[in-house]
Design an enzyme around this catalytic site. Structure first.
Site, short mmCIF file in Angstrom:
data_model
loop_
_atom_site.label_atom_id
_atom_site.label_comp_id
_atom_site.label_asym_id
_atom_site.label_seq_id
_atom_site.Cartn_x
_atom_site.Cartn_y
_atom_site.Cartn_z
N HIS A 38 0.82 -1.22 0.00
CA HIS A 38 0.00 0.00 0.00
C HIS A 38 0.85 1.27 0.00
CE1 HIS A 38 -3.33 -2.73 0.81
NE2 HIS A 38 -4.13 -1.73 0.46
N LYS A 106 -9.00 -7.95 8.33
CA LYS A 106 -9.65 -8.13 9.63
C LYS A 106 -9.69 -6.82 10.40
CE LYS A 106 -5.64 -9.56 12.41
NZ LYS A 106 -5.54 -8.58 13.50
#
Lengths: 196, 281
Positions: A38, A106
């Site tokens: 990212h 998550k």
């Protein structure tokens, strides 16, 4: 709770049909990406054709797997999700720039990502935290990896072929977030318990 | 040291691929009490199936095999330097053999060493003992949960937290509210109270070595642990943060004397995969 089978790549219509609370079983090619990927995408801004995997309609899975190289190719040992919130500052841009239709990880994400999900037609899928062997069993093949030398095995971008990979929609393209709801109710309980 | 090296490698395998019975029992109990048809129950069912699969196939329960933390009780006369070398060698072999995920990243180059060794990695705490046996406790501490830990300096006005155990209770509840589901609940919490930041952080983590079934020797702390567990489970965060009745399966509190001016509280959060084990040599 409704179980929906979804196939990759996803279309905008597929995503708009998903609602918070739906259980999904994913089949197709899944792309992993966590902190380093990212950070790289956001800062270096590679063009789509510079990335070896097709991200249009893809799900980016926040996962740092255990993988070893063997004579038959890549051997996957364990592949559960990592905490998604760490890429909150990048994800909204990544979704818009690369045509991503699903984010999987998550713990849920924040308001920037939730906004990008609605704006672009994308959903956040929460898979089973820590269930690394169970989830690895649903990966049929590790097809390839990108940036393995630069980022290391745990942080490279991997392409997985998955079948009936389970997750729960916890943030949808309609602006709803299970994580926001739980944060609010748990805050009320906190105030009650400490008498404020 | 060759045999000890193999013993430590096996300890790594046991801790990475199976859970202690008290933790597994607590997760089974949580599964029973969650509502039928809920996401929480479904998630715990998968968690329990994963535990079985990991044990059967001897693969790590979680892909994040964490930061290895060693607590070593060393009999008088045994060399700590040699023990440290043996632990580091065992770590390299275990990472390759089991395998574990390489998690040691150099701060300056940002390169992962790939073998779980580096500066201060693994973490090793030595303590000399009058016992004749060498006792090695190993914890594989996942980092998703490590990131949700908090430290408080009492008093904290926003929480109405004064410098007493009631203030501690308020901080712990606040910490779990802040953590939400990001650290993989149901959690086990270690709480450390005392005089200095470094000491309470260590003390909080030490508590995670305790069995869930043990009782604190100080009755007032045993009551606090029980009350906190009950109240954390009223927050409704639930397994994996999906909502539900089980946000924690254990709370353990440790105390040191404090300085009149300081009252530090550290909360160390452990995920459901509370991986620890002991080797007695």
């Amino acid at each position: 709770m409704e179980t929906k089978k979804i196939k990759l790549p996803l279309t905008k219509e597929d995503v708009l049909g998903l609602n918070v609370g739906d259980m999904v079983l994913i089949t197709g090619q899944l792309v992993t990406g966590r902190d380093r990927v990212h950070k790289f995408l956001f800062n270096e801004r590679p063009r789509k054709e510079e990335i070896p995997f097709n991200l249009d309609g893809a799900i980016i899975y926040h996962c740092g797997p255990i993988i070893r190289k063997s004579d038959e190719g890549w051997r996957l040992i364990a592949s559960g999700p990592t905490t998604s919130m760490r890429v909150e500052m990048y994800e909204h841009w990544v979704i818009g720039e690369y045509g991503i239709r699903g984010i999987m990880g998550k713990g849920g994400m924040g308001k920037h990502t939730l906004g990008a999900l609605k704006k672009n037609g994308c959903a956040y899928l929460h898979t089973i935290s820590g269930a690394a062997v169970y989830l690895a069993e649903r990966v049929r093949k590790v097809i390839d990896g990108w940036k393995i030398d630069d980022f290391g095995i745990a942080e490279a971008m991997w392409l997985f072929n998955v079948e009936d990979f389970p997750a729960i929609v916890t943030m949808d393209a309609h602006g709803k977030s299970l994580h926001d709801d739980i944060e609010k109710t748990s805050y009320r309980e906190l105030l009650r318990l400490i008498g404020l | 040291m060759l045999k000890l090296r193999d013993g430590i490698i096996e300890l790594y395998r046991k801790v990475a691929t199976s859970l202690p019975p008290d933790v597994e029992d607590a997760l089974k109990s949580a599964y029973i009490i969650e509502e039928n048809g809920s996401n929480a129950k479904q998630a715990l069912s998968t968690v329990l199936e994963n535990i079985l699969l990991a044990r059967e196939t001897s693969r790590p329960i979680c892909q994040d095999t964490g930061v290895p933390v060693f607590y070593v009780k060393v009999p008088i006369g045994l060399s700590q330097v040699e023990l440290k070398d043996t632990i580091i060698e065992s770590t390299r072999i275990a990472t390759e053999k089991i395998p574990l995920r390489g998690n040691a990243v150099d701060i300056i180059t940002d390169k992962n060493t790939g073998d779980n060794t580096g500066k201060g990695f693994p973490v090793i705490y030595f303590e000399e003992t009058h016992d004749s046996t060498l006792t090695i406790d190993l914890m594989l501490k996942g980092s998703g949960c490590e990131n949700t830990g908090q430290i408080y300096k009492l008093p904290v006005e926003e929480l109405g937290a004064e410098r007493n155990l009631e203030g501690v209770r308020r901080c712990v509840l606040d910490a779990i509210h802040k953590a939400q589901g990001r650290g993989c609940p149901p959690y086990t919490l270690g709480v450390g109270i005392g005089a200095s930041k470094d000491q309470v952080t260590r003390l909080a983590k030490d508590q995670l070595i305790r069995k869930l079934t043990d009782t604190n020797g100080a009755p007032v702390l045993a009551d606090l642990e029980k009350r906190l567990l009950n109240e954390i489970n009223q927050l409704g965060i639930g397994p994996l943060g999906f909502g539900g009745k089980t946000t924690a399966i254990g709370v353990k509190v440790g105390v040191n004397h404090r300085h009149p001016a300081s009252y530090f509280v550290d909360i160390s959060v452990c995920c459901w995969a509370n991986r620890r084990g002991r080797l007695i040599w």
